[in-house]
Write a protein that holds these residues in place. Structure first.
Motif, short mmCIF file in Angstrom:
data_model
loop_
_atom_site.label_atom_id
_atom_site.label_comp_id
_atom_site.label_asym_id
_atom_site.label_seq_id
_atom_site.Cartn_x
_atom_site.Cartn_y
_atom_site.Cartn_z
N GLU A 1 0.86 -1.18 0.00
CA GLU A 1 0.00 0.00 0.00
C GLU A 1 0.89 1.23 0.00
OE1 GLU A 1 -3.57 1.89 2.69
OE2 GLU A 1 -3.25 -0.27 2.71
N LEU A 2 0.39 2.32 -0.55
CA LEU A 2 1.15 3.56 -0.63
C LEU A 2 0.31 4.68 -0.04
CD1 LEU A 2 3.70 5.01 -1.83
CD2 LEU A 2 2.31 5.42 -3.85
N GLU B 1 10.10 -7.04 -0.96
CA GLU B 1 11.48 -7.50 -1.02
C GLU B 1 12.41 -6.30 -1.23
OE1 GLU B 1 11.92 -8.78 -5.66
OE2 GLU B 1 10.81 -10.15 -4.36
N SER B 2 13.67 -6.47 -0.94
CA SER B 2 14.65 -5.39 -1.16
C SER B 2 14.60 -4.98 -2.62
CB SER B 2 16.05 -5.86 -0.79
OG SER B 2 16.12 -6.12 0.59
N SER B 3 14.56 -3.68 -2.87
CA SER B 3 14.38 -3.19 -4.23
C SER B 3 15.01 -1.82 -4.42
CB SER B 3 12.88 -3.06 -4.56
OG SER B 3 12.21 -4.27 -4.41
N GLU B 4 15.25 -1.48 -5.68
CA GLU B 4 15.62 -0.13 -6.04
C GLU B 4 14.33 0.65 -6.25
OE1 GLU B 4 18.89 1.04 -8.99
OE2 GLU B 4 17.04 1.38 -10.11
N VAL B 5 14.18 1.75 -5.52
CA VAL B 5 12.98 2.58 -5.60
C VAL B 5 13.36 3.89 -6.27
CG1 VAL B 5 11.20 3.76 -4.27
CG2 VAL B 5 12.05 1.53 -3.51
N LEU C 1 3.33 12.49 -7.76
CA LEU C 1 4.44 11.67 -7.28
C LEU C 1 4.35 10.31 -7.96
CD1 LEU C 1 6.66 10.82 -5.16
CD2 LEU C 1 4.73 10.01 -3.80
N THR C 2 5.45 9.85 -8.52
CA THR C 2 5.51 8.52 -9.12
C THR C 2 6.62 7.73 -8.45
OG1 THR C 2 4.73 9.37 -11.24
CG2 THR C 2 5.80 7.22 -11.27
N LEU C 3 6.29 6.54 -7.99
CA LEU C 3 7.28 5.61 -7.45
C LEU C 3 7.37 4.42 -8.39
CD1 LEU C 3 6.66 5.42 -3.60
CD2 LEU C 3 8.38 6.71 -4.81
N ILE C 4 8.59 4.01 -8.70
CA ILE C 4 8.82 2.89 -9.60
C ILE C 4 9.69 1.86 -8.88
CG2 ILE C 4 9.76 2.16 -11.82
CD1 ILE C 4 9.44 5.18 -12.66
N VAL C 5 9.17 0.65 -8.77
CA VAL C 5 9.90 -0.46 -8.18
C VAL C 5 9.88 -1.58 -9.21
CG1 VAL C 5 10.00 -2.16 -6.33
CG2 VAL C 5 9.28 0.17 -5.83
N VAL D 1 3.57 3.32 -9.47
CA VAL D 1 2.43 3.81 -8.71
C VAL D 1 2.48 5.33 -8.74
CG1 VAL D 1 1.30 3.88 -6.46
CG2 VAL D 1 2.44 1.79 -7.21
N THR D 2 1.35 5.95 -9.05
CA THR D 2 1.26 7.41 -9.13
C THR D 2 0.22 7.91 -8.15
OG1 THR D 2 1.88 7.36 -11.45
CG2 THR D 2 0.80 9.34 -10.67
#
Length: 85
Positions: A4-5, A24-28, A68-72, A77-78
């Motif tokens: 959830e964001l 999981e561990s990720s580049e965000v 705001l946009t997050l990319i994993v 997710v925007t």
């Protein structure tokens, strides 16, 4: 990917926080654009799995709406938020 964001407070005046839970561990990667499509802020962080929080100082932002946009990985997710003065 995110469970959830949450973006709060919305509207913001000084600071906006983004809370989420990584499976999981990720580049965000993140970007913030203003209503005119101008890039306001961007960055990349490698984060561990679990609850995470990003905080952005919005004192220098003009009043108005932002995206705001997050990319994993390949997941995007925007969320929209407002800044008030």
């Amino acid at each position: 990917f995110f469970q959830e964001l949450n973006v709060y407070p919305n509207p913001a005046s000084d600071v906006i926080s983004v809370a989420y839970d990584l499976q999981e561990s990720s580049e965000v990667r993140f970007t913030i654009y203003d209503a005119l499509g101008k890039l306001v802020q961007e960055g990349v962080e490698v984060q561990n799995s679990g609850e995470q929080k990003l905080t952005f100082n919005t004192q220098e932002y003009s009043a108005g709406q932002y995206v705001l946009t997050l990319i994993v990985d390949e997941n995007i997710v925007t969320k929209r938020f407002d800044v008030v003065k």
